[in-house]
Design a protein around this motif. Structure first.
Motif, PDB file in Angstrom:
ATOM      1  N   GLN A  87       4.687 -16.225 -30.838  1.00 17.79           N
ATOM      2  CA  GLN A  87       5.213 -15.031 -30.186  1.00 17.79           C
ATOM      3  C   GLN A  87       4.068 -14.221 -29.608  1.00 17.79           C
ATOM      4  O   GLN A  87       2.926 -14.332 -30.056  1.00 17.79           O
ATOM      5  CB  GLN A  87       6.022 -14.179 -31.163  1.00 17.79           C
ATOM      6  N   TRP A  88       4.376 -13.415 -28.600  1.00 13.89           N
ATOM      7  CA  TRP A  88       3.379 -12.537 -28.010  1.00 13.89           C
ATOM      8  C   TRP A  88       4.092 -11.379 -27.321  1.00 13.89           C
ATOM      9  O   TRP A  88       5.275 -11.460 -26.985  1.00 13.89           O
ATOM     10  CB  TRP A  88       2.497 -13.297 -27.031  1.00 13.89           C
ATOM     11  N   ILE A  89       3.354 -10.277 -27.150  1.00 17.27           N
ATOM     12  CA  ILE A  89       3.883  -9.088 -26.472  1.00 17.27           C
ATOM     13  C   ILE A  89       3.713  -9.282 -24.972  1.00 17.27           C
ATOM     14  O   ILE A  89       2.583  -9.444 -24.486  1.00 17.27           O
ATOM     15  CB  ILE A  89       3.166  -7.822 -26.952  1.00 17.27           C
ATOM     16  N   SER A  90       4.823  -9.286 -24.259  1.00 20.64           N
ATOM     17  CA  SER A  90       4.761  -9.533 -22.823  1.00 20.64           C
ATOM     18  C   SER A  90       4.622  -8.257 -22.014  1.00 20.64           C
ATOM     19  O   SER A  90       4.003  -8.259 -20.950  1.00 20.64           O
ATOM     20  CB  SER A  90       6.021 -10.288 -22.367  1.00 20.64           C
ATOM     21  N   SER A  91       5.176  -7.140 -22.507  1.00 20.32           N
ATOM     22  CA  SER A  91       5.078  -5.888 -21.752  1.00 20.32           C
ATOM     23  C   SER A  91       5.334  -4.705 -22.675  1.00 20.32           C
ATOM     24  O   SER A  91       5.996  -4.836 -23.712  1.00 20.32           O
ATOM     25  CB  SER A  91       6.076  -5.866 -20.587  1.00 20.32           C
ATOM     26  N   THR A  92       4.798  -3.551 -22.268  1.00 20.17           N
ATOM     27  CA  THR A  92       5.024  -2.287 -22.966  1.00 20.17           C
ATOM     28  C   THR A  92       5.291  -1.215 -21.909  1.00 20.17           C
ATOM     29  O   THR A  92       4.446  -0.994 -21.030  1.00 20.17           O
ATOM     30  CB  THR A  92       3.819  -1.880 -23.825  1.00 20.17           C
ATOM     31  N   ARG A  93       6.441  -0.556 -22.022  1.00 15.55           N
ATOM     32  CA  ARG A  93       6.834   0.455 -21.032  1.00 15.55           C
ATOM     33  C   ARG A  93       6.991   1.806 -21.733  1.00 15.55           C
ATOM     34  O   ARG A  93       7.778   1.942 -22.666  1.00 15.55           O
ATOM     35  CB  ARG A  93       8.135   0.053 -20.341  1.00 15.55           C
ATOM     36  N   VAL A  94       6.229   2.786 -21.268  1.00 17.40           N
ATOM     37  CA  VAL A  94       6.275   4.124 -21.852  1.00 17.40           C
ATOM     38  C   VAL A  94       7.497   4.857 -21.296  1.00 17.40           C
ATOM     39  O   VAL A  94       7.664   4.975 -20.073  1.00 17.40           O
ATOM     40  CB  VAL A  94       4.992   4.910 -21.544  1.00 17.40           C
ATOM     41  N   VAL A  95       8.342   5.349 -22.198  1.00 18.92           N
ATOM     42  CA  VAL A  95       9.529   6.100 -21.777  1.00 18.92           C
ATOM     43  C   VAL A  95       9.369   7.602 -22.069  1.00 18.92           C
ATOM     44  O   VAL A  95      10.126   8.413 -21.526  1.00 18.92           O
ATOM     45  CB  VAL A  95      10.796   5.560 -22.474  1.00 18.92           C
ATOM     46  N   ARG A  96       8.405   7.971 -22.918  1.00 16.53           N
ATOM     47  CA  ARG A  96       8.125   9.386 -23.170  1.00 16.53           C
ATOM     48  C   ARG A  96       6.655   9.544 -23.517  1.00 16.53           C
ATOM     49  O   ARG A  96       6.165   8.947 -24.469  1.00 16.53           O
ATOM     50  CB  ARG A  96       8.994   9.920 -24.310  1.00 16.53           C
ATOM     51  N   GLN A  97       5.957  10.333 -22.729  1.00 17.39           N
ATOM     52  CA  GLN A  97       4.531  10.540 -22.956  1.00 17.39           C
ATOM     53  C   GLN A  97       4.320  11.406 -24.195  1.00 17.39           C
ATOM     54  O   GLN A  97       5.090  12.332 -24.464  1.00 17.39           O
ATOM     55  CB  GLN A  97       3.895  11.221 -21.744  1.00 17.39           C
ATOM     56  N   PRO A  98       3.270  11.144 -24.976  1.00 14.77           N
ATOM     57  CA  PRO A  98       2.996  11.986 -26.152  1.00 14.77           C
ATOM     58  C   PRO A  98       2.451  13.348 -25.733  1.00 14.77           C
ATOM     59  O   PRO A  98       1.804  13.479 -24.689  1.00 14.77           O
ATOM     60  CB  PRO A  98       1.958  11.173 -26.922  1.00 14.77           C
ATOM     61  N   ARG A  99       2.707  14.353 -26.553  1.00 15.33           N
ATOM     62  CA  ARG A  99       2.159  15.687 -26.324  1.00 15.33           C
ATOM     63  C   ARG A  99       1.038  15.918 -27.327  1.00 15.33           C
ATOM     64  O   ARG A  99       1.243  15.796 -28.543  1.00 15.33           O
ATOM     65  CB  ARG A  99       3.239  16.751 -26.492  1.00 15.33           C
ATOM     66  N   PRO A 100      -0.172  16.228 -26.881  1.00 11.20           N
ATOM     67  CA  PRO A 100      -1.310  16.321 -27.811  1.00 11.20           C
ATOM     68  C   PRO A 100      -1.219  17.528 -28.731  1.00 11.20           C
ATOM     69  O   PRO A 100      -0.622  18.559 -28.400  1.00 11.20           O
ATOM     70  CB  PRO A 100      -2.513  16.422 -26.864  1.00 11.20           C
ATOM     71  N   THR A 101      -1.814  17.365 -29.904  1.00  9.71           N
ATOM     72  CA  THR A 101      -1.992  18.471 -30.830  1.00  9.71           C
ATOM     73  C   THR A 101      -3.274  19.202 -30.448  1.00  9.71           C
ATOM     74  O   THR A 101      -4.331  18.588 -30.324  1.00  9.71           O
ATOM     75  CB  THR A 101      -2.084  17.964 -32.277  1.00  9.71           C
ATOM     76  N   VAL A 102      -3.177  20.530 -30.275  1.00  6.06           N
ATOM     77  CA  VAL A 102      -4.325  21.326 -29.848  1.00  6.06           C
ATOM     78  C   VAL A 102      -4.883  22.057 -31.061  1.00  6.06           C
ATOM     79  O   VAL A 102      -4.174  22.814 -31.735  1.00  6.06           O
ATOM     80  CB  VAL A 102      -3.925  22.320 -28.744  1.00  6.06           C
TER      81      VAL A 102
END
Length: 236
Positions: free
Chosen positions: A160-175
């Motif tokens: 098995q292998w990872i064929s693709s990764t699609r971001v559906v929500r960007q992370p919000r950084p901790t300040v």
């Protein structure tokens, strides 16, 4: 004229007899050939039955067959090979007594799962704060859809292998915010004093020619560091 007439009539009477004799001969020869072929086939020995071990779909069984090839044995047992299935030995192989035929079911699956993207940390500096970091804004993890290609043999994952990764929500950084002031939040308090603090330059002008800007404990004199009388307040 009277002699030619009877001759023609006699010839017309002999032609049907000759034709039937010819057809009778042809029929006799045909029957003889047919009987000879039939008797030859009857005299031949029937094909010998063979015992074959069949392994497929997690089961193993023995079958008796007179089929000549592996493919015809599979047809006899109503077994179909899918596009990615493997047969050992190959389907064109001649069947022998005691042979083992193994069919491996090979499938390809796509697995899509949601994964969490950790929230990054961003540090801001502000001299008005202590050196201990404070959270100015809490972050939030992101989300992505990860697609994995999975090949299985008889239901067991072989690769098995990872064929693709699609971001559906960007992370919000901790300040985080940090300063340069010393923090005393981790120290235990035994006594409380009311004092008057006097600031001075830790250099040679105020502390003498050998001053290097460090206190008796070895810390560099800076905001948050104070000088004390060890008889009243212990060093540190």
């Amino acid at each position: 004229m009277s002699q030619r007439g009877p001759l023609r009539n006699g010839a017309s009477h002999h032609m049907p007899t000759s034709w039937w004799a010819h057809m009778r001969s042809v029929l006799l020869i045909t029957v003889a050939l047919t009987l000879g072929t039939t008797l030859t086939l009857i005299a031949q020995d029937p094909p010998a039955a063979k015992t074959v071990t069949l392994r497929v779909d997690g089961t193993q069984r023995q079958v008796v067959t007179v089929k000549p090839t592996v493919q015809t044995v599979l047809h006899q047992e109503h077994l179909n090979l899918n596009t990615n299935d493997r047969c050992e030995p190959p389907i064109s192989t001649t069947v022998t007594d005691g042979m083992t035929i193994t069919i491996t079911r090979v499938t390809c699956e796509l697995l899509v799962r949601a994964i969490e993207i950790p929230a990054p940390t961003v540090t801001r500096w502000d001299v008005r704060f202590s050196n201990e970091p404070s959270i100015l804004r809490q972050g939030r993890p992101g989300k992505a859809l990860e697609t994995t290609v999975m090949w299985k043999k008889d239901g067991v994952v072989s690769t098995q292998w990872i064929s693709s990764t699609r971001v559906v929500r960007q992370p919000r950084p901790t300040v985080l915010v940090r300063g340069r002031m010393a923090s005393r939040s981790g120290m235990s308090v035994r006594r409380v004093f009311t004092m008057v603090a006097t600031a001075y330059d830790p250099g040679p002008l105020s502390c003498g020619p050998r001053a290097n800007g460090r206190t008796a404990t070895g810390l560099r004199a800076t905001r948050g560091i104070i000088a004390v009388d060890p008889r009243v307040i212990p060093l540190g």
